[in-house]
Design a protein around this motif. Structure first.
Motif, PDB file in Angstrom:
ATOM      1  N   UNK A  20      40.574  25.939  47.185  1.00 59.57           N
ATOM      2  CA  UNK A  20      40.335  27.050  47.195  1.00 59.57           C
ATOM      3  C   UNK A  20      41.720  27.932  47.729  1.00 59.57           C
ATOM      4  N   UNK A  21      42.202  27.203  48.770  1.00 56.22           N
ATOM      5  CA  UNK A  21      43.234  28.019  49.419  1.00 56.22           C
ATOM      6  C   UNK A  21      44.247  28.018  48.119  1.00 56.22           C
ATOM      7  N   UNK A  22      44.618  27.281  47.489  1.00 52.66           N
ATOM      8  CA  UNK A  22      45.760  27.091  46.396  1.00 52.66           C
ATOM      9  C   UNK A  22      45.395  28.322  45.382  1.00 52.66           C
ATOM     10  N   UNK A  23      44.122  28.455  45.184  1.00 46.26           N
ATOM     11  CA  UNK A  23      43.790  29.694  44.157  1.00 46.26           C
ATOM     12  C   UNK A  23      43.759  30.870  44.832  1.00 46.26           C
ATOM     13  N   UNK A  24      43.415  31.090  46.128  1.00 46.30           N
ATOM     14  CA  UNK A  24      43.552  32.467  46.673  1.00 46.30           C
ATOM     15  C   UNK A  24      45.045  32.883  46.923  1.00 46.30           C
ATOM     16  N   UNK A  25      45.895  31.731  47.145  1.00 47.56           N
ATOM     17  CA  UNK A  25      47.466  31.943  47.341  1.00 47.56           C
ATOM     18  C   UNK A  25      48.174  32.199  45.906  1.00 47.56           C
ATOM     19  N   UNK A  26      47.616  31.540  44.968  1.00 52.30           N
ATOM     20  CA  UNK A  26      48.325  31.661  43.606  1.00 52.30           C
ATOM     21  C   UNK A  26      47.155  32.023  42.566  1.00 52.30           C
ATOM     22  N   UNK A  27      46.738  33.278  42.697  1.00 49.93           N
ATOM     23  CA  UNK A  27      45.638  33.481  41.458  1.00 49.93           C
ATOM     24  C   UNK A  27      46.056  33.353  39.938  1.00 49.93           C
ATOM     25  N   UNK A  28      47.369  32.947  39.984  1.00 53.12           N
ATOM     26  CA  UNK A  28      47.854  32.583  38.315  1.00 53.12           C
ATOM     27  C   UNK A  28      48.233  30.974  38.680  1.00 53.12           C
ATOM     28  N   UNK A  64      41.397  28.176  31.048  1.00 51.11           N
ATOM     29  CA  UNK A  64      41.862  28.173  29.769  1.00 51.11           C
ATOM     30  C   UNK A  64      42.881  27.262  29.473  1.00 51.11           C
ATOM     31  N   UNK A  65      42.273  25.878  28.675  1.00 45.85           N
ATOM     32  CA  UNK A  65      43.552  24.969  28.727  1.00 45.85           C
ATOM     33  C   UNK A  65      43.998  24.387  30.153  1.00 45.85           C
ATOM     34  N   UNK A  66      45.173  24.576  30.216  1.00 51.12           N
ATOM     35  CA  UNK A  66      45.920  24.061  31.520  1.00 51.12           C
ATOM     36  C   UNK A  66      46.208  25.268  32.303  1.00 51.12           C
ATOM     37  N   UNK A  67      45.596  26.206  32.264  1.00 50.14           N
ATOM     38  CA  UNK A  67      45.625  27.524  32.946  1.00 50.14           C
ATOM     39  C   UNK A  67      44.615  28.082  33.727  1.00 50.14           C
ATOM     40  N   UNK A  68      44.564  28.502  34.929  1.00 53.95           N
ATOM     41  CA  UNK A  68      43.579  28.871  35.689  1.00 53.95           C
ATOM     42  C   UNK A  68      44.167  30.386  36.260  1.00 53.95           C
ATOM     43  N   UNK A  69      43.017  31.298  35.957  1.00 53.39           N
ATOM     44  CA  UNK A  69      43.286  32.731  36.438  1.00 53.39           C
ATOM     45  C   UNK A  69      42.090  33.242  37.158  1.00 53.39           C
ATOM     46  N   UNK A  70      42.540  33.760  38.366  1.00 52.12           N
ATOM     47  CA  UNK A  70      41.582  34.377  39.360  1.00 52.12           C
ATOM     48  C   UNK A  70      41.844  35.771  39.344  1.00 52.12           C
ATOM     49  N   UNK A  71      40.829  36.466  38.607  1.00 51.62           N
ATOM     50  CA  UNK A  71      40.871  37.907  38.595  1.00 51.62           C
ATOM     51  C   UNK A  71      40.143  38.530  39.837  1.00 51.62           C
ATOM     52  N   UNK A  72      41.309  39.074  40.642  1.00 51.69           N
ATOM     53  CA  UNK A  72      40.837  39.537  41.946  1.00 51.69           C
ATOM     54  C   UNK A  72      40.556  40.944  41.924  1.00 51.69           C
ATOM     55  N   UNK A  73      39.532  41.586  42.927  1.00 52.50           N
ATOM     56  CA  UNK A  73      39.537  42.818  43.128  1.00 52.50           C
ATOM     57  C   UNK A  73      40.389  43.549  44.420  1.00 52.50           C
ATOM     58  N   UNK A  74      41.126  44.034  44.269  1.00 56.81           N
ATOM     59  CA  UNK A  74      42.075  44.849  45.097  1.00 56.81           C
ATOM     60  C   UNK A  74      41.570  45.965  45.780  1.00 56.81           C
ATOM     61  N   UNK A  75      41.143  46.119  46.881  1.00 54.98           N
ATOM     62  CA  UNK A  75      40.548  47.392  47.629  1.00 54.98           C
ATOM     63  C   UNK A  75      41.468  48.287  48.133  1.00 54.98           C
ATOM     64  N   UNK A 188      46.460  34.474  29.804  1.00 52.51           N
ATOM     65  CA  UNK A 188      45.735  34.401  31.212  1.00 52.51           C
ATOM     66  C   UNK A 188      46.548  35.292  32.083  1.00 52.51           C
ATOM     67  N   UNK A 189      47.801  35.445  32.008  1.00 56.09           N
ATOM     68  CA  UNK A 189      48.685  36.297  32.894  1.00 56.09           C
ATOM     69  C   UNK A 189      48.375  37.496  33.149  1.00 56.09           C
ATOM     70  N   UNK A 190      48.116  38.519  32.099  1.00 57.35           N
ATOM     71  CA  UNK A 190      47.994  39.831  32.250  1.00 57.35           C
ATOM     72  C   UNK A 190      46.356  40.220  31.725  1.00 57.35           C
TER      73      UNK A 190
END
Length: 439
Positions: A20-28, A64-75, A188-190
């Motif tokens: 969870x920390x890795x995903x929050x630190x690196x959303x891609x 998707x495949x070997x890629x994870x992307x966390x689409x964040x909401x920026x306030x 996934x990047x953009x």
């Protein structure tokens, strides 16, 4: 009953929190970024992570495949998290523009390309944009292009098969580089939460549109905004947020929820709350080793001591609790008029909600002269803690130290000096050890 990590066994909890920390630190995250092991941790807990990220923060996890992307909401806008080059320089407007163009160009290329081909494609597109352009005979523009390519390399979108972009930078006529293109990572990047071509202002990229005004929905969104405030920033000051969000920040459940989800320690202070980053959730740490970090800590302690010293004259300054509105306005004004979305179009989005009115706060103020005098005194008292270059250019070191303190929301630059943020008091009693000659 645990609200998050509900189906995670106790013996798995530390691994889940690390994911969870890795995903929050690196959303891609790709198979190469930030390292080769992280994507495996994300995939192992993917179902639970997707559920918890959505319910806790309103984020969407896509794998998707070997890629994870966390689409964040920026306030809100955050100027402390820029894209960086390999050498730590901030991206400028040219690098950001080239990055946007290159990702679009890569979507039209095959599974392999070369740096020379990319430069040619970029030149064709960039030279059609007034005020941008790309001339590979211009070393500065060539450097900006290589900065962008290297950024994509680091994240695993491009994999070097042969050659080097740095060699091409030094001599584009004699060198080239061959790349494999990771299509999953590229797409996934953009990926965006909104249709970018319909955006007419910065605020349309911020926050989350609420489809219902029911009390339960608004309460859920306020809770998500409160949790986002704690993982997106070093500290959440109460004065910066609307009352519904502050109510969640002051409550007990948010502490239990985030400690369970991230493994970090929740800390309350009179002016706000924070997650103590004892596991490197943020990209950089403070305090830490190094001349700039040492200088920053010494400046912070000296500034706090100066403010509470009854024999010294100190001042205070009133200012808005959050300075994001001016930054939003500056970015909107930078959008070329001819590229702005026509508000009368049928595809135009609903207008973004207006910004919350600024709360005025009072903060301790130190002018530039006081700062300079204190820092010269620090350099004289701790000569062995800084190198020859730092003693030769102390004001440059002071500038870098203040940059670091500002990124961690400990001080804020204002006209004529700085103000101390409440979190600065956390380090007021720090004891600093001088280096001896043999250290």
């Amino acid at each position: 009953m645990n609200r998050y990590a509900e189906d995670i066994a106790d013996y798995q909890l530390a691994d889940y929190q690390q994911a969870a920390r890795a995903l929050l630190k690196h959303p891609f995250i790709s198979r190469a970024f930030p390292d080769e092991k992280t994507i495996g941790r994300i995939r192992r807990f993917s179902a639970t992570l997707a559920l918890d990220m959505r319910e806790a923060f309103g984020y969407q996890l896509i794998i998707r495949g070997d890629t994870a992307r966390l689409l964040r909401v920026k306030d809100r806008l955050d100027p402390t998290q820029p894209a960086l080059t390999r050498t730590g320089r901030r991206f400028g407007r040219r690098q950001y523009a080239y990055l946007s163009l290159l990702t679009a160009l890569l979507a039209r290329t095959g599974i392999q390309t070369t740096v020379r081909d990319l430069a040619g494609l970029l030149k064709a597109d960039a030279n059609r944009i007034a005020g941008l352009g790309f001339d590979d005979d211009d070393h500065e523009q060539r450097r900006a292009f290589v900065d962008t390519v290297s950024w994509l390399e680091e994240r695993g979108v491009l994999h070097t098969a042969d050659g080097s972009s740095d060699a091409w930078l030094s001599d584009p006529d004699s060198h080239d580089a061959l790349y494999d293109v990771d299509r999953d990572a590229l797409f996934a990047l953009w990926r965006s939460r909104v249709m970018l071509q319909t955006v007419s202002g910065v605020r349309e990229l911020l926050g989350e549109r609420v489809a219902s005004d029911s009390e339960s929905v608004l309460r859920e969104r306020a809770g998500q905004a409160a949790r986002r405030a704690l993982v997106e920033s070093p500290v959440a000051y109460f004065a910066e947020h609307p009352e519904p969000v502050v109510n969640f920040l002051r409550g007990r459940p948010i502490a239990d929820d985030l400690e369970r989800l991230t493994g970090l320690v929740f800390e309350r202070r009179r002016e706000g709350v924070l997650l103590v980053d004892n596991a490197r959730l943020s990209v950089e740490a403070f305090p830490r080793e190094g001349a700039v970090a040492n200088a920053a800590l010494l400046v912070l302690v000296a500034a706090c001591d100066l403010h509470i010293d009854p024999d010294r004259d100190t001042a205070e300054r009133d200012l808005p609790a959050w300075r994001g509105e001016a930054l939003e306005r500056a970015m909107d004004e930078a959008i070329p008029i001819e590229t702005r979305f026509a508000a009368g179009s049928d595809a135009a989005p609903d207008p973004a909600p207006p910004a919350e009115p600024d709360t005025i706060v009072t903060r301790p103020y130190l002018d530039d002269r006081q700062l300079h005098d204190e820092f010269i005194d620090i350099m004289q008292r701790y000569p062995k803690n800084f190198g020859r270059d730092h003693h030769a250019a102390p004001m440059r070191l002071l500038t870098e130290a203040l940059d670091l303190l500002e990124r961690f929301r400990l001080v804020r630059r204002v006209e004529g000096g700085i103000v101390l943020e409440p979190l600065a008091g956390r380090y007021r009693d720090t004891v600093f050890r001088k280096r001896s000659r043999d250290q």
